[in-house]
Write a protein that holds these residues in place. Structure first.
Motif, PDB file in Angstrom:
ATOM      1  N   VAL A 354       0.932  -1.149   0.079  1.00 56.55           N
ATOM      2  CA  VAL A 354      -0.088   0.010   0.237  1.00 56.55           C
ATOM      3  C   VAL A 354       0.862   1.392  -0.098  1.00 56.55           C
ATOM      4  O   VAL A 354       0.641   2.165  -0.711  1.00 56.55           O
ATOM      5  CB  VAL A 354      -1.039  -0.085   1.373  1.00 56.55           C
ATOM      6  CG1 VAL A 354      -1.622   1.429   1.313  1.00 56.55           C
ATOM      7  CG2 VAL A 354      -2.083  -1.066   1.145  1.00 56.55           C
ATOM      8  N   LEU A 355       2.109   1.215   0.896  1.00 57.45           N
ATOM      9  CA  LEU A 355       2.741   2.360   0.949  1.00 57.45           C
ATOM     10  C   LEU A 355       3.659   2.494  -0.488  1.00 57.45           C
ATOM     11  O   LEU A 355       3.881   3.783  -0.766  1.00 57.45           O
ATOM     12  CB  LEU A 355       3.681   2.298   2.122  1.00 57.45           C
ATOM     13  CG  LEU A 355       3.090   2.954   3.472  1.00 57.45           C
ATOM     14  CD1 LEU A 355       4.357   2.666   4.269  1.00 57.45           C
ATOM     15  CD2 LEU A 355       2.811   4.364   3.121  1.00 57.45           C
ATOM     16  N   ASP A 356       3.910   1.352  -0.955  1.00 59.33           N
ATOM     17  CA  ASP A 356       4.723   1.548  -2.134  1.00 59.33           C
ATOM     18  C   ASP A 356       3.737   2.203  -3.456  1.00 59.33           C
ATOM     19  O   ASP A 356       4.390   3.122  -4.228  1.00 59.33           O
ATOM     20  CB  ASP A 356       5.161   0.076  -2.633  1.00 59.33           C
ATOM     21  CG  ASP A 356       6.017  -0.012  -3.928  1.00 59.33           C
ATOM     22  OD1 ASP A 356       6.978   0.612  -4.087  1.00 59.33           O
ATOM     23  OD2 ASP A 356       5.678  -0.372  -4.865  1.00 59.33           O
ATOM     24  N   ALA A 357       2.273   1.754  -3.293  1.00 54.56           N
ATOM     25  CA  ALA A 357       1.614   2.443  -4.331  1.00 54.56           C
ATOM     26  C   ALA A 357       1.586   4.082  -3.938  1.00 54.56           C
ATOM     27  O   ALA A 357       1.497   4.963  -4.841  1.00 54.56           O
ATOM     28  CB  ALA A 357       0.310   1.855  -4.279  1.00 54.56           C
ATOM     29  N   PHE A 358       1.369   4.341  -2.683  1.00 52.08           N
ATOM     30  CA  PHE A 358       1.500   5.945  -2.326  1.00 52.08           C
ATOM     31  C   PHE A 358       2.577   6.512  -2.698  1.00 52.08           C
ATOM     32  O   PHE A 358       2.598   7.498  -3.293  1.00 52.08           O
ATOM     33  CB  PHE A 358       1.257   5.733  -0.812  1.00 52.08           C
ATOM     34  CG  PHE A 358       1.492   7.452  -0.063  1.00 52.08           C
ATOM     35  CD1 PHE A 358       0.417   8.421  -0.381  1.00 52.08           C
ATOM     36  CD2 PHE A 358       2.751   7.608   0.201  1.00 52.08           C
ATOM     37  CE1 PHE A 358       0.693   9.495   0.236  1.00 52.08           C
ATOM     38  CE2 PHE A 358       2.886   8.681   0.961  1.00 52.08           C
ATOM     39  CZ  PHE A 358       1.788   9.842   0.752  1.00 52.08           C
ATOM     40  N   PHE A 359       3.709   6.017  -2.495  1.00 54.05           N
ATOM     41  CA  PHE A 359       4.878   6.635  -2.839  1.00 54.05           C
ATOM     42  C   PHE A 359       5.238   6.645  -4.429  1.00 54.05           C
ATOM     43  O   PHE A 359       5.738   7.828  -4.878  1.00 54.05           O
ATOM     44  CB  PHE A 359       6.389   5.761  -2.434  1.00 54.05           C
ATOM     45  CG  PHE A 359       6.648   5.843  -1.142  1.00 54.05           C
ATOM     46  CD1 PHE A 359       7.056   7.246  -0.721  1.00 54.05           C
ATOM     47  CD2 PHE A 359       6.772   4.672  -0.138  1.00 54.05           C
ATOM     48  CE1 PHE A 359       7.649   7.407   0.805  1.00 54.05           C
ATOM     49  CE2 PHE A 359       7.114   5.101   1.227  1.00 54.05           C
ATOM     50  CZ  PHE A 359       7.618   6.420   1.619  1.00 54.05           C
ATOM     51  N   ALA A 360       4.593   5.832  -5.095  1.00 57.03           N
ATOM     52  CA  ALA A 360       4.525   5.865  -6.582  1.00 57.03           C
ATOM     53  C   ALA A 360       3.790   7.138  -7.285  1.00 57.03           C
ATOM     54  O   ALA A 360       4.415   7.945  -7.975  1.00 57.03           O
ATOM     55  CB  ALA A 360       3.927   4.524  -7.251  1.00 57.03           C
ATOM     56  N   VAL A 361       2.745   7.241  -6.485  1.00 56.02           N
ATOM     57  CA  VAL A 361       1.907   8.557  -6.901  1.00 56.02           C
ATOM     58  C   VAL A 361       2.535   9.628  -6.465  1.00 56.02           C
ATOM     59  O   VAL A 361       2.786  10.915  -7.278  1.00 56.02           O
ATOM     60  CB  VAL A 361       0.510   8.350  -6.186  1.00 56.02           C
ATOM     61  CG1 VAL A 361      -0.281   9.714  -6.572  1.00 56.02           C
ATOM     62  CG2 VAL A 361      -0.173   7.480  -6.850  1.00 56.02           C
ATOM     63  N   PHE A 362       3.080   9.663  -5.035  1.00 56.80           N
ATOM     64  CA  PHE A 362       3.740  10.976  -4.723  1.00 56.80           C
ATOM     65  C   PHE A 362       4.956  11.613  -5.327  1.00 56.80           C
ATOM     66  O   PHE A 362       5.028  12.714  -5.815  1.00 56.80           O
ATOM     67  CB  PHE A 362       4.307  10.559  -3.246  1.00 56.80           C
ATOM     68  CG  PHE A 362       4.948  11.718  -2.612  1.00 56.80           C
ATOM     69  CD1 PHE A 362       4.386  12.964  -2.121  1.00 56.80           C
ATOM     70  CD2 PHE A 362       6.444  11.846  -2.580  1.00 56.80           C
ATOM     71  CE1 PHE A 362       5.185  13.777  -1.697  1.00 56.80           C
ATOM     72  CE2 PHE A 362       7.094  12.653  -1.989  1.00 56.80           C
ATOM     73  CZ  PHE A 362       6.316  13.851  -1.262  1.00 56.80           C
ATOM     74  N   PHE A 363       5.901  10.498  -5.712  1.00 54.99           N
ATOM     75  CA  PHE A 363       7.009  10.881  -6.614  1.00 54.99           C
ATOM     76  C   PHE A 363       6.849  11.005  -8.027  1.00 54.99           C
ATOM     77  O   PHE A 363       7.353  11.957  -8.475  1.00 54.99           O
ATOM     78  CB  PHE A 363       7.893   9.596  -6.548  1.00 54.99           C
ATOM     79  CG  PHE A 363       8.678   9.377  -5.188  1.00 54.99           C
ATOM     80  CD1 PHE A 363       9.476  10.635  -4.543  1.00 54.99           C
ATOM     81  CD2 PHE A 363       8.593   8.286  -4.480  1.00 54.99           C
ATOM     82  CE1 PHE A 363      10.140  10.239  -3.415  1.00 54.99           C
ATOM     83  CE2 PHE A 363       9.216   8.207  -3.240  1.00 54.99           C
ATOM     84  CZ  PHE A 363       9.916   9.216  -2.857  1.00 54.99           C
ATOM     85  N   THR A 364       5.631  10.565  -8.669  1.00 56.42           N
ATOM     86  CA  THR A 364       5.273  11.182  -9.997  1.00 56.42           C
ATOM     87  C   THR A 364       4.806  12.454  -9.753  1.00 56.42           C
ATOM     88  O   THR A 364       4.937  13.541 -10.700  1.00 56.42           O
ATOM     89  CB  THR A 364       4.036  10.231 -10.478  1.00 56.42           C
ATOM     90  OG1 THR A 364       4.436   9.105 -10.481  1.00 56.42           O
ATOM     91  CG2 THR A 364       3.667  10.685 -11.807  1.00 56.42           C
ATOM     92  N   GLU A 365       3.840  12.865  -8.645  1.00 52.54           N
ATOM     93  CA  GLU A 365       3.455  14.163  -8.771  1.00 52.54           C
ATOM     94  C   GLU A 365       4.549  15.499  -8.549  1.00 52.54           C
ATOM     95  O   GLU A 365       4.408  16.487  -8.782  1.00 52.54           O
ATOM     96  CB  GLU A 365       2.441  14.250  -7.631  1.00 52.54           C
ATOM     97  CG  GLU A 365       1.328  13.608  -7.602  1.00 52.54           C
ATOM     98  CD  GLU A 365       0.272  14.101  -8.698  1.00 52.54           C
ATOM     99  OE1 GLU A 365       0.312  15.311  -9.046  1.00 52.54           O
ATOM    100  OE2 GLU A 365      -0.245  13.314  -9.677  1.00 52.54           O
ATOM    101  N   VAL A 366       5.765  14.953  -7.627  1.00 46.58           N
ATOM    102  CA  VAL A 366       6.725  15.784  -7.415  1.00 46.58           C
ATOM    103  C   VAL A 366       7.656  15.967  -8.627  1.00 46.58           C
ATOM    104  O   VAL A 366       8.638  16.369  -8.700  1.00 46.58           O
ATOM    105  CB  VAL A 366       7.329  15.290  -6.362  1.00 46.58           C
ATOM    106  CG1 VAL A 366       6.419  15.576  -4.898  1.00 46.58           C
ATOM    107  CG2 VAL A 366       8.243  14.129  -6.319  1.00 46.58           C
ATOM    108  N   GLY A 367       7.302  15.103  -9.630  1.00 43.27           N
ATOM    109  CA  GLY A 367       8.489  15.066 -10.980  1.00 43.27           C
ATOM    110  C   GLY A 367       9.463  14.168 -10.890  1.00 43.27           C
ATOM    111  O   GLY A 367      10.285  14.097 -12.011  1.00 43.27           O
ATOM    112  N   TRP A 368       9.538  13.252 -10.010  1.00 44.41           N
ATOM    113  CA  TRP A 368      10.425  11.987 -10.100  1.00 44.41           C
ATOM    114  C   TRP A 368       9.858  10.839 -10.630  1.00 44.41           C
ATOM    115  O   TRP A 368       9.573   9.873 -10.265  1.00 44.41           O
ATOM    116  CB  TRP A 368      10.813  11.748  -8.618  1.00 44.41           C
ATOM    117  CG  TRP A 368      11.821  12.772  -8.266  1.00 44.41           C
ATOM    118  CD1 TRP A 368      12.228  13.906  -8.823  1.00 44.41           C
ATOM    119  CD2 TRP A 368      12.565  12.585  -6.951  1.00 44.41           C
ATOM    120  NE1 TRP A 368      12.886  14.552  -7.966  1.00 44.41           N
ATOM    121  CE2 TRP A 368      13.363  13.685  -6.924  1.00 44.41           C
ATOM    122  CE3 TRP A 368      12.665  11.563  -5.917  1.00 44.41           C
ATOM    123  CZ2 TRP A 368      14.207  14.207  -5.667  1.00 44.41           C
ATOM    124  CZ3 TRP A 368      13.723  11.934  -4.871  1.00 44.41           C
ATOM    125  CH2 TRP A 368      14.388  13.059  -4.857  1.00 44.41           C
ATOM    126  N   ALA A 369       9.464  10.892 -11.798  1.00 47.42           N
ATOM    127  CA  ALA A 369       8.636   9.890 -12.666  1.00 47.42           C
ATOM    128  C   ALA A 369       9.639   9.209 -13.663  1.00 47.42           C
ATOM    129  O   ALA A 369      10.621   9.880 -14.163  1.00 47.42           O
ATOM    130  CB  ALA A 369       7.370  10.246 -13.267  1.00 47.42           C
TER     131      ALA A 369
END
Length: 369
Positions: A354-369
């Motif tokens: 669950v946290l890995d999914a959260f981190f994936a969305v978070f880092f995408t939003e901050v531009g680390w995609a």
């Protein structure tokens, strides 16, 4: 030779009398029981004057036949009479199993219980985390109280001894990712991008995620089992009695060790995954091994390494806290140790994903995609 209980029928002025003789015991009443169950004639009296021994099974057999035939029990000794009265008084008309409620009531009730249990468990977990950070704060103020030997021992158990299995797993996962990725990219003539796929996926996601899952099954379960066994054998109560805090002696070294080792294990896993990808690329794609590794430095941005490094200690904290918490909840019997150990692994893996999914969305939003 075993003596079996039996009966004879006698006719008299008082009506038909069933005269029982022999021991009315569980070991000798089988033949008599079968005969009484199929007896069809009317009986007015059941005479126990010839019965020399009787137990509760014999008393129940006599009582059951008396009720079925309406016969009066006569000639019983004091012991036989007490047993028959005790059996009769112990009888219950309740269902052997409670009746199950209807499905439309049973399902919401079960779901409600699960929700309540989750809320209570979440509150207890929050209290446990608060106690953990309180203990860490105390050790920061009093560093001489920190158990360095226990910490180093946990570093060895959670990190060094885990290197072979994590390395093998990561190497094989790298092979699978590169092979399957190349098979799909070959359709578009883009096999060279297998390097990009393997490098970024391994460093950013798979390395730390698979390592966390492996550590949850390996170290998290060990924490729950070790602490749970100590709780069951009252070692933790003994520690409190002599003034030793179980949180400082058992939980803090394990949690800190896993938080420290998880970034190193995650990076180690990513490196082995890339090596596995380079190995299969050299064999199947014709990309030289060293060329694959050189190309990794060009196509994988540095922030992918930071993404994995940031996630690793958080995952380590979750796994360690979950394992230690479930171990501290053990009570009752040894079955509880297995139950709590299983629950620690399931909860840790679930929370990590669950946290890995959260981190994936978070880092995408901050531009680390």
């Amino acid at each position: 030779m075993r003596e079996w209980a039996d009966y004879t029928i006698e006719e008299g002025d008082g009506g038909t009398r069933l005269l029982l003789h022999g021991p009315l015991l569980i070991a000798s009443i089988a033949v008599l029981d079968e005969k009484l169950r199929v007896h069809e004639g009317s009986v007015d009296q059941i005479d126990l004057s010839q019965v020399d021994h009787i137990d509760t099974v014999g008393a129940w057999t006599v009582l059951r036949f008396s009720r079925a035939s309406g016969a009066e029990i006569t000639g019983a000794s004091e012991k036989a009479r007490r047993l028959i009265e005790a059996v009769e008084g112990a009888e219950s008309s309740a269902d052997i199993e409670p009746r199950r409620p209807l499905l439309r009531f049973r399902v919401p009730e079960h779901v409600g219980k699960l929700v309540i249990e989750m809320a209570i468990g979440g509150r207890h977990m929050l209290g446990f985390v608060g106690a953990l950070f309180t203990s860490i704060g105390y050790l920061i103020r009093h560093p001489s109280q920190f158990r360095m030997k226990a910490f180093v021992r946990q570093l060895e158990l959670t990190g060094v001894t885990a290197l072979p299995i994590i390395g093998l797993m990561s190497f094989l996962i790298g092979i699978v990712v590169a092979q399957q990725g190349a098979a799909q990219l070959r359709q578009f003539g883009a096999e060279i991008y297998t390097i990009n796929l393997t490098g970024r996926l391994t460093l950013r996601e798979l390395g730390v995620l698979m390592t966390s899952i492996m550590i949850a099954g390996r170290s998290g379960s060990a924490f729950a089992a070790q602490i749970g066994t100590m709780k069951l054998t009252e070692e933790i109560d003994a520690m409190r009695t002599i003034g030793v805090s179980p949180m400082e002696a058992l939980v803090v070294p394990r949690v800190l060790a896993l938080v420290v080792m998880m970034p190193l294990l995650g990076f180690y896993s990513s490196v082995l995954g890339i090596i596995g990808g380079a190995f299969v690329a050299d064999l199947t794609l014709g990309i030289p091994f060293l060329t694959f590794l050189e190309r990794i430095k060009e196509v994988v941005p540095l922030y992918d390494v930071w993404v994995g490094t940031i996630k690793a200690p958080v995952f380590g904290l979750i796994v360690a806290v979950t394992g230690c918490y479930q171990g501290m909840q053990v009570s009752g019997n040894s079955e509880e140790v297995g139950l709590r150990t299983t629950r620690s692994v399931v909860q840790a893996i679930f929370m990590v994903i669950v946290l890995d999914a959260f981190f994936a969305v978070f880092f995408t939003e901050v531009g680390w995609a």
